[in-house]
Design a protein around this motif. Structure first.
Motif, PDB file in Angstrom:
ATOM      1  N   UNK A 121      -0.507   6.339  -1.590  1.00  0.00           N
ATOM      2  CA  UNK A 121      -1.617   6.957  -2.225  1.00  0.00           C
ATOM      3  C   UNK A 121      -2.315   6.096  -3.158  1.00  0.00           C
ATOM      4  N   UNK A 122      -1.474   5.512  -3.828  1.00  0.00           N
ATOM      5  CA  UNK A 122      -1.951   4.595  -5.030  1.00  0.00           C
ATOM      6  C   UNK A 122      -2.620   3.340  -4.197  1.00  0.00           C
ATOM      7  N   UNK A 123      -2.121   2.880  -3.400  1.00  0.00           N
ATOM      8  CA  UNK A 123      -2.738   1.546  -2.696  1.00  0.00           C
ATOM      9  C   UNK A 123      -3.843   2.055  -2.172  1.00  0.00           C
ATOM     10  N   UNK A 124      -3.817   3.286  -1.449  1.00  0.00           N
ATOM     11  CA  UNK A 124      -5.198   3.766  -0.874  1.00  0.00           C
ATOM     12  C   UNK A 124      -6.272   3.875  -1.631  1.00  0.00           C
ATOM     13  N   UNK A 125      -6.320   4.438  -3.110  1.00  0.00           N
ATOM     14  CA  UNK A 125      -7.302   4.283  -3.731  1.00  0.00           C
ATOM     15  C   UNK A 125      -7.655   3.221  -4.452  1.00  0.00           C
ATOM     16  N   UNK A 126      -6.677   2.387  -4.682  1.00  0.00           N
ATOM     17  CA  UNK A 126      -6.887   1.029  -5.504  1.00  0.00           C
ATOM     18  C   UNK A 126      -7.269  -0.252  -4.552  1.00  0.00           C
ATOM     19  N   UNK A 127      -6.977   0.014  -3.219  1.00  0.00           N
ATOM     20  CA  UNK A 127      -6.998  -1.170  -2.392  1.00  0.00           C
ATOM     21  C   UNK A 127      -7.985  -0.605  -1.245  1.00  0.00           C
ATOM     22  N   UNK A 128      -7.551   0.187  -0.533  1.00  0.00           N
ATOM     23  CA  UNK A 128      -8.024   0.255   0.793  1.00  0.00           C
ATOM     24  C   UNK A 128      -9.612   0.845   0.755  1.00  0.00           C
ATOM     25  N   UNK A 129      -9.728   2.120  -0.158  1.00  0.00           N
ATOM     26  CA  UNK A 129     -10.935   2.480  -0.345  1.00  0.00           C
ATOM     27  C   UNK A 129     -12.049   1.418  -0.878  1.00  0.00           C
ATOM     28  N   UNK A 130     -11.790   0.690  -2.007  1.00  0.00           N
ATOM     29  CA  UNK A 130     -12.564  -0.264  -2.514  1.00  0.00           C
ATOM     30  C   UNK A 130     -12.911  -1.320  -1.511  1.00  0.00           C
TER      31      UNK A 130
END
Length: 247
Positions: A121-130
């Motif tokens: 989830x941390x990677x999702x909001x900090x990497x995937x979404x941007x």
């Protein structure tokens, strides 16, 4: 144009380009990518342990190619310094810093502690979404992944389809020795943490030095059943952008 049509078109184009470029030099791959997509092509870089080689090759093809850099808010200070110094040295004129959206952090990780309980989830909001948001204006992108990193990357093609876009992996065929030889020949500066044993560098909470004989990416998410941040995972056709590397 429908999502299904986009996906079918990118699949066909990626297959043709991979057949043409699967044994080509990385510079030839980048030249072909630019010739095919022009200003609809971006390069994604972590400015990590091995990033200087791909960035140097790309800068010799076109220093104005957009370079997307995921500044997660949890990177090592050395990485942020290296990003500025390397971009200036190579003459890269369009490096874009991608940061997580304030609303995503406020709702999902207000205390910046999500990495302790849910790294995906941390990677999702900090990497995937941007990255998803930044890539909306592009039709193709370039990564620095290599097969010798192992895991899911062992069978990495030079060109592949990716969620309706085309993804180029110019260094897929190169070995660690190839990278080291190129860096030495062109006097490329190493990421400062490499000297401290970091072979692959991401966010500070989830990156450790590697031990002698360990895999290059062994220091990423050590002790967890996780080898990728999510930006390179295959998604179902038509999946929303909010569904989710050393790049």
């Amino acid at each position: 144009m429908s999502l299904a049509y986009d996906a079918a078109r990118s699949d066909t184009l990626a297959a043709r380009l991979d057949a043409e470029l699967r044994r080509a030099h990385p510079r030839t791959v980048i030249e072909a990518a630019l010739e095919t997509f022009g200003d609809k092509l971006a390069l994604v870089s972590s400015f990590g342990a091995e990033s200087a080689v791909l960035l140097h090759i790309a800068s010799r093809v076109d220093p104005a190619i957009p370079v997307l850099f995921l500044d997660t808010g949890m990177l090592f200070g050395q990485t942020l310094d290296y990003r500025k110094q390397l971009a200036a040295r190579l003459g890269l004129t369009d490096v874009r810093d991608l940061r997580p959206a304030y609303q995503d952090l406020a709702t999902t990780d207000p205390q910046n502690k999500l990495w302790r309980t849910d790294t995906d989830a941390c990677c999702h909001i900090r990497k995937v979404l941007p990255l998803d948001r930044a890539l909306e204006g592009f039709e193709a992108w370039v990564t620095g992944r290599k097969r010798f990193h192992g895991g899911d990357r062992l069978n990495l093609p030079v060109v592949e389809p990716s969620d309706g876009k085309v993804k180029f992996n110019p260094l897929a065929n190169w070995t660690r020795e190839d990278l080291e030889a190129y860096a030495a020949e062109n006097d490329l500066p190493a990421h400062p943490l490499v000297a401290q044993g970091f072979a692959s560098i991401g966010c500070w909470p989830c990156t450790q030095p590697v031990e002698e004989g360990e895999d290059v990416r062994a220091g990423r998410w050590k002790g967890l059943d996780k080898t990728e941040c999510g930006i390179h995972l295959v998604r179902a056709p038509g999946a929303a952008n909010n569904v989710g590397g050393d790049i």
